[in-house]
Design a protein around this motif. Sequence first.
Motif, PDB file in Angstrom:
ATOM      1  N   ASP A 179      -1.297   5.638   2.055  1.00  0.00           N
ATOM      2  CA  ASP A 179      -0.035   5.996   0.935  1.00  0.00           C
ATOM      3  C   ASP A 179       0.601   5.480   0.074  1.00  0.00           C
ATOM      4  OD1 ASP A 179       2.960   6.388   0.355  1.00  0.00           O
ATOM      5  OD2 ASP A 179       3.873   5.828   2.436  1.00  0.00           O
ATOM      6  N   HIS A 180      -0.056   5.928  -1.258  1.00  0.00           N
ATOM      7  CA  HIS A 180       0.332   4.771  -2.453  1.00  0.00           C
ATOM      8  C   HIS A 180       0.998   3.941  -2.977  1.00  0.00           C
ATOM      9  CE1 HIS A 180      -4.555   4.306  -2.093  1.00  0.00           C
ATOM     10  NE2 HIS A 180      -4.702   5.996  -1.476  1.00  0.00           N
ATOM     11  N   ASP A 181       2.023   5.111  -2.423  1.00  0.00           N
ATOM     12  CA  ASP A 181       3.722   5.210  -3.301  1.00  0.00           C
ATOM     13  C   ASP A 181       4.104   4.024  -2.435  1.00  0.00           C
ATOM     14  OD1 ASP A 181       6.267   5.018  -4.352  1.00  0.00           O
ATOM     15  OD2 ASP A 181       6.750   7.328  -3.534  1.00  0.00           O
ATOM     16  N   LEU A 182       4.178   2.677  -2.977  1.00  0.00           N
ATOM     17  CA  LEU A 182       4.429   1.453  -1.999  1.00  0.00           C
ATOM     18  C   LEU A 182       6.231   1.684  -2.296  1.00  0.00           C
ATOM     19  CD1 LEU A 182       3.916  -1.419  -0.889  1.00  0.00           C
ATOM     20  CD2 LEU A 182       4.037  -2.148  -3.588  1.00  0.00           C
ATOM     21  N   GLU A 183       7.135   2.276  -3.675  1.00  0.00           N
ATOM     22  CA  GLU A 183       8.170   1.948  -3.696  1.00  0.00           C
ATOM     23  C   GLU A 183       8.549   2.854  -2.157  1.00  0.00           C
ATOM     24  OE1 GLU A 183      10.656   3.881  -6.732  1.00  0.00           O
ATOM     25  OE2 GLU A 183       9.461   2.455  -7.889  1.00  0.00           O
ATOM     26  N   ALA A 184       8.122   4.118  -1.832  1.00  0.00           N
ATOM     27  CA  ALA A 184       8.009   4.750  -0.742  1.00  0.00           C
ATOM     28  C   ALA A 184       8.087   4.112   0.808  1.00  0.00           C
ATOM     29  CB  ALA A 184       7.927   5.847  -0.476  1.00  0.00           C
ATOM     30  N   VAL A 185       6.842   3.392   0.769  1.00  0.00           N
ATOM     31  CA  VAL A 185       6.623   2.265   1.887  1.00  0.00           C
ATOM     32  C   VAL A 185       8.369   1.385   2.581  1.00  0.00           C
ATOM     33  CG1 VAL A 185       5.305   0.548   3.024  1.00  0.00           C
ATOM     34  CG2 VAL A 185       3.841   2.970   1.958  1.00  0.00           C
ATOM     35  N   VAL A 186       8.413   0.410   0.713  1.00  0.00           N
ATOM     36  CA  VAL A 186       9.448   0.151   0.703  1.00  0.00           C
ATOM     37  C   VAL A 186      10.681   0.009   1.081  1.00  0.00           C
ATOM     38  CG1 VAL A 186      10.445  -2.156  -0.310  1.00  0.00           C
ATOM     39  CG2 VAL A 186       8.248  -1.687  -0.906  1.00  0.00           C
ATOM     40  N   LEU A 187      10.947   1.150   0.779  1.00  0.00           N
ATOM     41  CA  LEU A 187      12.107   2.088   0.909  1.00  0.00           C
ATOM     42  C   LEU A 187      12.615   2.653   2.104  1.00  0.00           C
ATOM     43  CD1 LEU A 187      14.864   3.023  -0.186  1.00  0.00           C
ATOM     44  CD2 LEU A 187      14.077   5.211  -1.001  1.00  0.00           C
ATOM     45  N   ARG A 188      11.135   3.121   3.273  1.00  0.00           N
ATOM     46  CA  ARG A 188      11.151   3.545   4.491  1.00  0.00           C
ATOM     47  C   ARG A 188      11.712   2.418   5.741  1.00  0.00           C
ATOM     48  NH1 ARG A 188       6.982   6.936   3.418  1.00  0.00           N
ATOM     49  NH2 ARG A 188       5.637   5.315   3.515  1.00  0.00           N
ATOM     50  N   ALA A 189      10.878   1.298   4.970  1.00  0.00           N
ATOM     51  CA  ALA A 189      10.900  -0.127   5.741  1.00  0.00           C
ATOM     52  C   ALA A 189      12.086  -0.993   5.337  1.00  0.00           C
ATOM     53  CB  ALA A 189      10.101  -0.969   5.712  1.00  0.00           C
ATOM     54  N   VAL A 190      12.775  -0.805   4.735  1.00  0.00           N
ATOM     55  CA  VAL A 190      14.192  -1.320   4.563  1.00  0.00           C
ATOM     56  C   VAL A 190      15.386  -0.159   5.499  1.00  0.00           C
ATOM     57  CG1 VAL A 190      15.967  -1.969   2.766  1.00  0.00           C
ATOM     58  CG2 VAL A 190      13.782  -2.420   1.980  1.00  0.00           C
ATOM     59  N   ALA A 191      15.356   0.867   5.028  1.00  0.00           N
ATOM     60  CA  ALA A 191      15.792   1.761   6.290  1.00  0.00           C
ATOM     61  C   ALA A 191      16.187   1.903   7.354  1.00  0.00           C
ATOM     62  CB  ALA A 191      15.598   3.639   5.252  1.00  0.00           C
ATOM     63  N   ARG A 192      15.059   1.397   7.752  1.00  0.00           N
ATOM     64  CA  ARG A 192      14.818   2.023   9.073  1.00  0.00           C
ATOM     65  C   ARG A 192      15.448   0.298   9.852  1.00  0.00           C
ATOM     66  NH1 ARG A 192       9.524   2.685   8.617  1.00  0.00           N
ATOM     67  NH2 ARG A 192       8.316   1.053   8.610  1.00  0.00           N
ATOM     68  N   HIS A 193      15.519  -0.991   8.798  1.00  0.00           N
ATOM     69  CA  HIS A 193      15.808  -2.386   9.324  1.00  0.00           C
ATOM     70  C   HIS A 193      17.064  -2.571   8.597  1.00  0.00           C
ATOM     71  CE1 HIS A 193      11.535  -3.127  10.069  1.00  0.00           C
ATOM     72  NE2 HIS A 193      12.209  -3.854  10.858  1.00  0.00           N
ATOM     73  N   SER A 194      18.000  -1.268   7.922  1.00  0.00           N
ATOM     74  CA  SER A 194      18.798  -1.659   7.418  1.00  0.00           C
ATOM     75  C   SER A 194      20.190  -0.877   8.464  1.00  0.00           C
ATOM     76  CB  SER A 194      19.272  -1.670   5.656  1.00  0.00           C
ATOM     77  OG  SER A 194      20.608  -1.830   5.055  1.00  0.00           O
ATOM     78  N   GLU A 195      21.717  -2.494   8.397  1.00  0.00           N
ATOM     79  CA  GLU A 195      22.459  -1.848   9.728  1.00  0.00           C
ATOM     80  C   GLU A 195      22.954  -1.076   9.112  1.00  0.00           C
ATOM     81  OE1 GLU A 195      23.524  -5.784  10.850  1.00  0.00           O
ATOM     82  OE2 GLU A 195      22.358  -5.674  12.566  1.00  0.00           O
ATOM     83  N   ILE A 196      23.187  -0.748   7.734  1.00  0.00           N
ATOM     84  CA  ILE A 196      24.485  -0.282   6.444  1.00  0.00           C
ATOM     85  C   ILE A 196      24.121   0.698   5.766  1.00  0.00           C
ATOM     86  CG2 ILE A 196      25.232  -2.681   6.423  1.00  0.00           C
ATOM     87  CD1 ILE A 196      23.970  -2.698   3.122  1.00  0.00           C
TER      88      ILE A 196
END
Length: 100
Positions: free
Chosen positions: A35-52
């Motif tokens: 996965d060379h789309d770092l923005e997508a990797v970060v966004l997925r991680a944030v979405a998984r960990h975000s409660e909001i």
Amino acid sequence: MSRNQSRPGSVGVSCQNHSAFIESIARSAREDASDHDLEAVVLRAVARHSEILDLPDVLELRTVLDVDLDETAPLEARVATIVDAIEATVASWPQQEAPE
């Protein structure tokens, strides 16, 4: 969050865990070399960990997020830049009071 609920500007990652969170995302990005789309990797991680953040929020973030990364910077610095951009974007969304 659905932008119509009252939420703090943060995406739900506490400051004390911020460094560990950044390191965790960077480690995941290193492990998933396909996965060379770092923005997508970060966004997925944030979405998984975000409660909001909910699915519409994540989809909107994906369309509006435009981060100018220094590709020569360490991976952790690039991840932190993207997380900061996500938090800044969420903080800029209009906040409305949630019904009681």
